[in-house]
Design an enzyme around this catalytic site. Structure first.
Site, short mmCIF file in Angstrom:
data_model
loop_
_atom_site.label_atom_id
_atom_site.label_comp_id
_atom_site.label_asym_id
_atom_site.label_seq_id
_atom_site.Cartn_x
_atom_site.Cartn_y
_atom_site.Cartn_z
N LYS A 287 1.21 14.68 1.10
CA LYS A 287 -0.15 14.94 0.43
C LYS A 287 -0.67 16.44 0.41
O LYS A 287 -1.53 16.92 -0.43
CB LYS A 287 -1.19 14.39 1.56
CG LYS A 287 -1.24 12.91 1.74
CD LYS A 287 -2.11 12.42 2.77
CE LYS A 287 -2.20 11.13 3.15
NZ LYS A 287 -2.90 10.05 2.10
N THR B 103 -8.35 6.78 -1.96
CA THR B 103 -9.90 6.22 -2.07
C THR B 103 -10.69 7.33 -2.17
O THR B 103 -11.74 7.45 -2.36
CB THR B 103 -10.10 4.93 -1.13
OG1 THR B 103 -9.44 5.43 0.13
CG2 THR B 103 -9.45 3.82 -1.60
N HIS C 158 0.67 -1.27 0.02
CA HIS C 158 0.02 -0.17 0.04
C HIS C 158 0.94 1.29 0.20
O HIS C 158 0.39 2.41 0.30
CB HIS C 158 -0.93 0.08 1.21
CG HIS C 158 -1.97 -0.89 1.28
ND1 HIS C 158 -3.20 -0.69 0.75
CD2 HIS C 158 -2.08 -2.43 1.55
CE1 HIS C 158 -3.98 -1.81 0.89
NE2 HIS C 158 -3.24 -2.55 1.43
N LYS D 126 -8.32 14.53 4.73
CA LYS D 126 -7.42 12.93 4.57
C LYS D 126 -6.38 13.29 5.71
O LYS D 126 -6.18 14.23 6.23
CB LYS D 126 -6.66 13.08 3.29
CG LYS D 126 -6.08 14.37 2.77
CD LYS D 126 -5.31 14.01 1.43
CE LYS D 126 -6.30 14.06 0.29
NZ LYS D 126 -5.98 13.03 -0.71
N ARG D 127 -5.45 12.24 5.89
CA ARG D 127 -4.38 12.14 6.86
C ARG D 127 -3.59 13.43 6.64
O ARG D 127 -3.35 13.66 5.43
CB ARG D 127 -3.71 10.92 6.95
CG ARG D 127 -4.45 9.89 7.71
CD ARG D 127 -4.52 10.27 9.15
NE ARG D 127 -3.39 10.30 10.03
CZ ARG D 127 -3.18 9.33 10.88
NH1 ARG D 127 -4.22 8.43 11.27
NH2 ARG D 127 -2.12 9.35 11.78
N LYS E 45 -14.49 8.74 -3.61
CA LYS E 45 -15.62 8.87 -2.93
C LYS E 45 -16.04 10.39 -3.41
O LYS E 45 -17.22 10.68 -3.58
CB LYS E 45 -15.31 8.78 -1.42
CG LYS E 45 -15.10 7.52 -0.82
CD LYS E 45 -14.34 7.37 0.46
CE LYS E 45 -13.86 5.99 0.61
NZ LYS E 45 -12.88 6.09 1.90
O1 CBF Z 1 -4.67 1.21 -0.30
C1 CBF Z 1 -5.31 1.96 0.39
C2 CBF Z 1 -4.53 3.23 0.73
O2 CBF Z 1 -3.40 2.64 1.75
C3 CBF Z 1 -2.76 3.82 2.40
O3 CBF Z 1 -3.61 4.86 3.00
C4 CBF Z 1 -1.72 3.43 3.20
O4 CBF Z 1 -1.90 3.55 4.25
N1 CBF Z 1 -0.32 2.87 2.77
C5 CBF Z 1 -2.32 4.78 1.11
O5 CBF Z 1 -1.55 5.72 1.66
C6 CBF Z 1 -3.35 4.89 0.13
O6 CBF Z 1 -2.74 5.85 -0.98
C7 CBF Z 1 -4.16 3.91 -0.22
O7 CBF Z 1 -5.22 4.25 -1.07
#
Ligand code: CBF
Length: 840
Positions: free
Chosen positions: A572, A674, A374, A566-567, A678
């Site tokens: 970001k 994601t 991820h 978002k975080r 949305k």
């Molecule tokens: O794949 C789901 C999401 O995972 C993360 O939030 C993560 O924790 N590594 C990524 O940063 C996202 O880009 C990703 O959509």
């Protein structure tokens, strides 16, 4: 509001009793029954929370009946099962979602209204289980919804953290954290199953011996043992009888009180084991995208993975009385490297506990597991110090060394003399005291398939982060672009819009999101556009009311709602958004008559508590907000609101009201995202870089319906390679200089010129995430956004087309692909049967 869709008064569901009935009368009786006998109250004493609990329990009853039948069907049909192992599940509130998936949202609302109760208000009493940080945990939740909806036998396995993600407060502009005591009023949804408790070992040492059959065996003598108690939450599919489960493990002491220690006068020693055990599932680590290498984190990972694998084995043996076909009947997905210790643990269980030989155990293990990566951020790749690892999991370290020895022997045969490659592929990094276990390498070696979460991300994994593994076994790599569930993210979260959509194209979109394409035909229909706008307007009004309640800021609902939720993370680039706000501010100050599009900037997101720079960005957003919102000359033009404690429930409301979605990470940094999906699903237009899934969103909605900005990934790499110097951009851009100087002189910090110095210094002299390089492109694109927003009709058209073309980003599509290409599992329809006397 969502319509009742699949459950008529008679037909699919035939049982009409208080536990399972779906008629208005049964539902009413069930709620009253649960109020009386679950909460111990009648309508004279009951609080809104009691009513919430009664509704939740009534829904749970309905799901449990289906759960039992689902479990039975899966056994009868000899089904292969997907086990989704994830350290995080960010489920959001359950009750509204269950009402939606059972198809009785409207009916329950009506029943309650007849008694003067408002369902939506009562649902707000549910404390959201925040058992995840962000994208990864929420993805797991969407996937569980799709697995059940697609009638795939599946179990989600994770940790029942006593404290979920912290609650964020804003104090004097700064983030402050409070513990999330989500269980303090009980949890209506879970069922505990102490009879399936599982024992997990920690620490100690290993001893080798030769058994009576002359086989070499290893015995692990632990220092501690801990019990894992499973808690199940039913996961209903939409419009089907399948109810899967989310099984979360709580750690409990296997030895509450050491009497010997107590008698020897060592009171603390007497409860040490209890304290060690209970700490394990105490709290979720609040870090997104960084790894701290803390012992407790490894304990958590091993704890839930060991419990889950033992549980899988128990279930399998019960059914087949052998483990030889485990890989034919189980697909175990590793949600990032957090559960990847499972590879060594399954080997241990097969070899040490079930006496299998290494070759067979390895064959089974490699064919059970698949791994999803991820992140591309190097700081998020898990590496555990060998010392720590060996102290906590001595047997696993031995097994990992053995896996590594065998693996590297193969690599050597393939690349003789290529020692650098061998060192990169090794499961162990470094030498001597600094040696580390590389969890991503373990996951790659032990899995049959490895996937990234967006096309660009998978490509970058192959070219960069996991390149050596790709060269070694290209057939293992596969892309699986993320998706989100339309049930929560449109049907539940945006009832006005989903009603309109259903009115126009029917309800098939709920389980086949490609159906949304049918909306395209209305994109030029003036009446439809008008209704589309009115809905967005009504959602904006709801959000405006929330902002006024929470932040005491009045926002103009005719302004553009420009949202970044978002975080908080530097990559970001919330800070780039702030630079734009200050640019607009300066333009107005320079020329008070400047024709600037009125905007409301909305932010939300938590920063990891130890991430100083991210917290300083929150402080800056709030400081800019304070100046902008208090300036009478900006009234009706700019407003800034930071919404504290951003979570799933809040986000549902935000997506419904958003018009512009900020997806502006540095290209090549966001794996997928994601939230971007949305927003667009709810009709927001995206301003974004070619990063993560933005690339595919743009392909789907059309370049003309997407506001593209910033460098591409190859440009970012090239610029880095040639030596990026932010000063080059800074010195040649007067608007940017003005923005930075305004922050630097203390304009937003009561004259304190030092407060934001760390942010400015990092931009001016390092700028790791290349904000300055993208500044002008971003500002120009924002200017195009402003012009486009003034063309109301065309904006609405673009908005409709965004929603219409989001079919690809359904988690149903993603899960269907996982099922076919990774897990090789098929749907198993479940029939709903009435109770019969044999059920006794
Ligand atoms: O794949 C789901 C999401 O995972 C993360 O939030 C993560 O924790 N590594 C990524 O940063 C996202 O880009 C990703 O959509």
């Amino acid at each position: 509001a969502p319509q009742d869709t699949q459950v008529p008064d008679s037909g699919l569901v035939r049982v009409e009793d208080d536990r399972t009935g779906m008629s208005e009368q049964s539902l009413k009786r069930a709620i009253v029954d649960n109020l009386h006998y679950g909460q111990g109250k009648d309508n004279y004493f009951a609080t809104p929370y009691d009513y919430y609990m009664a509704i939740a329990r009534s829904m749970r009853d309905r799901l449990i009946k289906r759960r039992i039948q689902t479990a039975r069907t899966h056994i009868q049909e000899d089904s292969k099962v997907v086990y989704y192992l994830s350290a995080e599940f960010l489920m959001g509130r359950y009750t509204g979602n269950s009402l939606i998936n059972l198809g009785i949202y409207e009916r329950v609302r009506k029943v309650l209204r007849e008694s003067g109760l408002e369902l939506d208000d009562l649902l707000e009493k549910e404390h959201e289980p925040g058992l995840g940080n962000g994208g990864l945990g929420r993805l797991a939740a969407c996937y569980l919804d799709s697995l059940a909806t697609l009638e795939i036998p599946a179990v989600g396995y994770g940790i029942r953290y006593e404290f979920g993600i912290f609650e964020q407060e804003i104090r004097n502009g700064w983030q402050a954290e409070r513990p999330d005591k989500w269980l303090s009023f009980g949890n209506a949804w879970e069922v505990s199953l102490p009879e399936y408790r599982t024992e997990v070992k920690f620490g100690g040492h290993t001893e080798s011996y030769t058994d009576t059959k002359g086989r070499y065996q290893t015995n692990w003598i632990p220092e501690h043992t801990v019990f894992g108690i499973p808690y199940d939450t039913p996961i209903p599919g939409y419009g089907v009888n399948t109810v899967n489960i989310l099984r979360l493990w709580k750690a409990e002491s296997s030895n509450e009180f050491d009497l010997d220690a107590f008698n020897a006068g060592d009171y603390l020693g007497a409860v040490a084991n209890k304290m060690f055990s209970e700490n394990i599932s105490k709290v979720l680590y609040p870090n997104d995208d960084t790894v701290q290498g803390k012992e407790l984190r490894l304990e958590q990972q091993y704890f839930f993975v060991s419990c889950s694998l033992q549980d899988i084995i128990r279930r399998h043996i019960y059914h087949y009385n052998s483990l030889d076909n485990l890989h034919e009947k189980s697909a175990i997905q590793l949600n990032d490297t957090h559960p990847s210790i499972g590879i060594a643990e399954l080997m241990r269980l097969l070899i040490d506990v079930h006496q299998m030989d290494w070759e067979q155990a390895w064959h089974i293990t490699q064919n059970c597991f698949a791994y999803t990566n991820h992140t591309l951020l190097p700081e998020a790749l898990e590496r555990w110090s060998v010392n720590l690892f060996g102290r906590l999991l001595p047997r696993h370290l031995e097994i990992i060394y053995e896996i590594n020895f065998r693996f590297l022997s193969e690599v050597r045969k393939r690349y003789p003399g290529d020692n650098e490659r061998i060192a990169r592929l090794s499961l162990i990094e470094g030498e001597g005291a600094d040696k580390k276990v590389r969890m991503a390498n373990l996951a790659c070696v032990g899995s049959r398939k490895i996937n990234g979460v967006a096309a660009l991300h998978t490509k970058l994994l192959q070219q960069d982060v996991l390149r050596d593994f790709y060269e070694l076994a290209p057939e293992k790599f596969i892309n699986k672009t993320n998706g989100v569930t339309p049930r929560r993210w449109l049907l539940l979260g945006n009832p006005r819009l989903s009603n309109l959509i259903t009115e126009k194209i029917g309800e098939a979109w709920i389980t086949n999101l490609d159906e949304l394409r049918k909306l395209e035909q209305f994109a030029d229909d003036p009446q439809f556009r008008q209704t589309w706008r009115e809905i967005k307007q009504a959602n904006k009004q709801d959000l405006a009311a929330y902002i006024e309640r929470k932040n005491h800021i009045q926002v103009d609902t005719n302004s553009l709602f420009d949202v970044q939720v978002k975080r908080l993370h530097e990559y970001k680039r919330q800070l780039l958004n702030v630079l734009h706000i200050i640019t607009l501010y300066n333009r107005i100050k320079r020329n008070p008559n400047e024709d600037i599009l009125p905007r409301t900037f909305i932010f939300g997101g938590k920063a990891a508590p130890g991430y100083f720079i991210a917290k300083l960005i929150i402080k800056l957003i709030n400081s800019v907000a304070a100046v902008v919102n208090d300036d009478p000359s900006l009234e009706g033009r700019l407003k800034v609101a930071f919404l504290s404690n951003y979570n799933v429930s809040m986000s549902q409301q935000i997506y419904a009201a958003a018009e512009l979605s900020e997806q502006i990470s540095t290209a090549g940094k966001e794996a997928s995202g994601t939230g971007n999906m949305k927003f667009a699903l709810n009709g927001a237009l995206t301003i974004g870089t070619l990063d993560g899934a933005n690339v595919e969103i743009r392909e789907e909605v059309g370049a003309e319906n997407f506001f593209l900005c910033g460098l591409t990934t190859p440009e970012v790499y090239e610029l880095k390679a040639k030596g990026y110097n932010p000063q080059e951009y800074y010195q040649s851009n007067s608007e940017l200089q003005e923005v930075i100087r305004l922050i630097a002189c203390g304009h937003f910090s009561d004259g304190d010129s030092q407060l934001f110095r760390p942010l400015l210094d990092s931009l001016l002299y390092n700028d790791k995430y290349m904000l300055f390089a993208d500044y002008q492109s971003y500002i120009d694109t924002q200017d195009r956004v402003s012009q486009a927003y003034r063309q109301e009709d065309n904006w609405t058209r673009m908005s409709i087309l965004n929603t219409a073309r989001m079919g690809k980003f359904s988690s149903d599509r993603a899960i269907s692909e996982y099922c076919k290409e990774i897990w090789h599992v098929e749907p198993v329809p479940v029939e709903f049967k009435e109770y019969s006397p044999e059920d006794m």
